[in-house]
Design a protein around this motif. Sequence first.
Motif, PDB file in Angstrom:
ATOM      1  N   UNK A 181     -16.507   8.992  33.623  1.00 13.37           N
ATOM      2  CA  UNK A 181     -15.747  10.152  33.158  1.00 13.37           C
ATOM      3  C   UNK A 181     -14.627  10.540  34.112  1.00 13.37           C
ATOM      4  N   UNK A 182     -14.717  10.148  35.386  1.00 13.44           N
ATOM      5  CA  UNK A 182     -13.684  10.551  36.336  1.00 13.44           C
ATOM      6  C   UNK A 182     -13.221   9.414  37.244  1.00 13.44           C
ATOM      7  N   UNK A 183     -13.505   8.171  36.893  1.00 18.05           N
ATOM      8  CA  UNK A 183     -13.126   7.071  37.779  1.00 18.05           C
ATOM      9  C   UNK A 183     -12.895   5.792  36.981  1.00 18.05           C
ATOM     10  N   UNK A 184     -12.059   4.914  37.558  1.00 15.72           N
ATOM     11  CA  UNK A 184     -11.793   3.590  37.008  1.00 15.72           C
ATOM     12  C   UNK A 184     -12.135   2.561  38.085  1.00 15.72           C
ATOM     13  N   UNK A 185     -12.821   1.500  37.684  1.00 14.25           N
ATOM     14  CA  UNK A 185     -13.049   0.399  38.621  1.00 14.25           C
ATOM     15  C   UNK A 185     -12.228  -0.789  38.144  1.00 14.25           C
ATOM     16  N   UNK A 186     -11.322  -1.258  39.004  1.00 12.42           N
ATOM     17  CA  UNK A 186     -10.461  -2.381  38.666  1.00 12.42           C
ATOM     18  C   UNK A 186     -10.721  -3.520  39.640  1.00 12.42           C
ATOM     19  N   UNK A 187     -10.529  -4.727  39.154  1.00  6.11           N
ATOM     20  CA  UNK A 187     -10.572  -5.899  40.028  1.00  6.11           C
ATOM     21  C   UNK A 187      -9.165  -6.464  40.056  1.00  6.11           C
ATOM     22  N   UNK A 231     -12.108 -13.444  45.229  1.00  7.84           N
ATOM     23  CA  UNK A 231     -10.695 -13.405  44.870  1.00  7.84           C
ATOM     24  C   UNK A 231     -10.318 -11.952  44.609  1.00  7.84           C
ATOM     25  N   UNK A 232      -9.525 -11.378  45.468  1.00  6.74           N
ATOM     26  CA  UNK A 232      -9.088 -10.014  45.265  1.00  6.74           C
ATOM     27  C   UNK A 232     -10.115  -8.995  45.706  1.00  6.74           C
ATOM     28  N   UNK A 233      -9.994  -7.794  45.136  1.00  3.72           N
ATOM     29  CA  UNK A 233     -10.866  -6.697  45.525  1.00  3.72           C
ATOM     30  C   UNK A 233     -11.220  -5.837  44.321  1.00  3.72           C
ATOM     31  N   UNK A 234     -12.391  -5.239  44.403  1.00  7.74           N
ATOM     32  CA  UNK A 234     -12.761  -4.177  43.472  1.00  7.74           C
ATOM     33  C   UNK A 234     -12.332  -2.858  44.094  1.00  7.74           C
ATOM     34  N   UNK A 235     -11.585  -2.067  43.342  1.00  9.72           N
ATOM     35  CA  UNK A 235     -11.132  -0.766  43.819  1.00  9.72           C
ATOM     36  C   UNK A 235     -11.524   0.279  42.784  1.00  9.72           C
ATOM     37  N   UNK A 236     -12.175   1.324  43.232  1.00 14.28           N
ATOM     38  CA  UNK A 236     -12.519   2.452  42.365  1.00 14.28           C
ATOM     39  C   UNK A 236     -11.536   3.574  42.654  1.00 14.28           C
ATOM     40  N   UNK A 237     -10.818   4.010  41.620  1.00 13.04           N
ATOM     41  CA  UNK A 237      -9.821   5.066  41.788  1.00 13.04           C
ATOM     42  C   UNK A 237     -10.165   6.235  40.877  1.00 13.04           C
ATOM     43  N   UNK A 238      -9.743   7.407  41.288  1.00  7.73           N
ATOM     44  CA  UNK A 238      -9.932   8.608  40.475  1.00  7.73           C
ATOM     45  C   UNK A 238      -8.583   9.280  40.273  1.00  7.73           C
ATOM     46  N   UNK A 239      -8.290   9.777  39.081  1.00  6.73           N
ATOM     47  CA  UNK A 239      -6.975  10.379  38.814  1.00  6.73           C
ATOM     48  C   UNK A 239      -6.768  11.660  39.615  1.00  6.73           C
ATOM     49  N   UNK A 240      -5.525  11.899  40.001  1.00  2.00           N
ATOM     50  CA  UNK A 240      -5.203  13.164  40.658  1.00  2.00           C
ATOM     51  C   UNK A 240      -5.391  14.329  39.694  1.00  2.00           C
TER      52      UNK A 240
END
Length: 696
Positions: A181-187, A231-240
């Motif tokens: 609900x408040x975060x995205x996990x991208x690779x 290969x690459x990274x998993x990054x979890x981001x949350x919107x401002x």
Amino acid sequence: MRANGGNSVISGETSEPINARRTETLLFPALFRHNDLIAAMSTAENIPQKKLVNILNYLHFSESRLYVLLTHPDYPERTLIRVRHEPCSTDKLVCHWDQDCGDPDLERYNIPYLIVSYDQAVIIAPVRVLDARGSMMTLQLPEYGRLINERERPRFRCRNIEAEIWQQGFQAAGHLVDISDRAFRVHVAAKPPSSFSWFNTDETAMLRLHDGETTFYAAPCTAMYEERKVRGRDIVVTPLNDEEIKRFPPKVFRNPRLNSSTPLHVIFEHPLIKKKVQREIFDISNAGFSIRDDEKDVVLPPGLIIPEAAVLYAGVVKIGCTIQVVYRRRENDLIRFGFVILDMNVTNYKKLNLVLTTMGGGHAGTSNVVDTDELWEFFFDADFIYPQKYKALHTIKADFRNLYRKLYEESPEIANHFVYQKNGKIYGHIAMLRAYEKTWMVHHHAARPMGGKAAGLQVLKQLILYLNDLYRMPSANMDHVITYYRPGNRFPERIFGGFIDYINDPRHASLDRFSYLTFPPREAGGKLPDDWSVRDCTSSDFWEFEQFYRNSGGGLFSSVLMPEEGGGQPPLETVYSESGFIRRWRFHVLARHDVPQAFIIVEESDVGINLSSLLNGFKVFIIQPDLPPEILFSALSAMLGPDTSGSVSLLLYPAEYAETLSSGYESKNYLLWILNMQHADEYIDYLGRKYRIRVL
């Protein structure tokens, strides 16, 4: 229990960036980091084997993957490997290694558990390997699996969504793994020459999610978590801005939100998790609506664009639109999500407006349902079709009736109308027509006495309510609204003309005076002298026209004729043609020695679509005041050709040029009022302040 085979709560899997080139086979995609799930099995809910088999078959039907847990006898780490499974009808399950995983040597590993991601929970089933050959193995299913609710905040697996991250010159691309609900996990992998050493987790980054063509989400975010992968990274981001976004500037006058006693729902496919969503609408207006939901059931971050949604009224009327989530607010135990309508075509907007009028109890007497026989009686009785006008139309009255039947009964994309009526008798009428690429014309505003009620004002109010949100829709093509009226007509001079003095800014609203006359082409014809010519406009001609028009006191009409490009929509001529109507115009220059003397716009529409023929004939902008009228009329006659019969309408600008004509040409003035719809709020404010006309 609601099934959702496409969702995943298992973390730690490796996902390759989109379009990345494989240089090796990955044997172990991820380490298993949730030993707490294994520990929780002793207190977890039992899933009988029969139900487990049904779940496995549903996941096979949904083309979802399972996981097996591998353990090594010499090392403590546990590894997840993704597998594809076959349909299951007994206590035996046949699985195939995912093509990314190679062929593990099972003699060196144990497989104690099958792990299934299911409906925001995890099913862990103790299994035994019965057979293993190459990439295939057969597992013995247990009598019971264990259902473990892993997360307080659900996380949904995403498919086929590309992800991009930018931060002050740093660029990375990959795909979206899952969302909560408040975060995205991208690779993602860094795009050369960028390096992850450039990425500052303490600074804001821009996240964009798309499918290669359509952007679904783009917003500034902050990094919560970063994990290095093969290969690459998993990054979890949350919107401002995870509570609310400001899609449009605030409006002073907003159409009211309404609640419906009749079932009203929104239906759409979630663009990120590819899941169908249907929810009851809590309140709605022409601009948007809201729903209320349990936060565990759906993830709708503010800023998410949903390209294809539909509002369903009473289970019958379906209204397609593009929407965007603009806020999420907690209300007791529920979350309220607000949506703005970004776009819908005019036909769907008409449907929505009709639904809202019905929900609001209707504005007494107002409607857009018309008996065309009553409409004709009204036009004649209200003196809108006066004797001279009917004389010009009577020879084509059959075509004329059919034209208005199509306009009023088939509800084409190019037109709309409002009437004020009682017991089927019409007392007020106003209509609008898409006249230019991004401009609509208000016309045929008429009324007759109705016991002291201002029927003409009522239909005008309805029109303004209708336009108040429509102009924001790109599909409406409504940068400007125009109307023509005669000087001395008190009602439009107050309602329209008075606003020009009130606002005193031609960029917001303008008024141009034209001289109107008709002329018979055959009598006015004659060959142009050799040093005169008529040619198509060039880009430099358009530039000169704009300079002339602006410096002669003109307003917004050049913007009407030459709107900003964009939108990728079909030209207006095509839109009219598809609805069975005619609308086109051409630009020409009357030149002497190739120097422009006048700009000529040749307009063609169905005869009678505007009863004053303001969209048929010529609009001529005179650059040189001493242009001989006989030269002008010869040029116009030559452009019409020898087969033209009857009189042709002509609008001249500046209007003073008509004074140079001979007494054989009778002219009258028309005023062209143009409103830049970005300033519609100012016009509504004017009506309220000056005449106490409360529209909203």
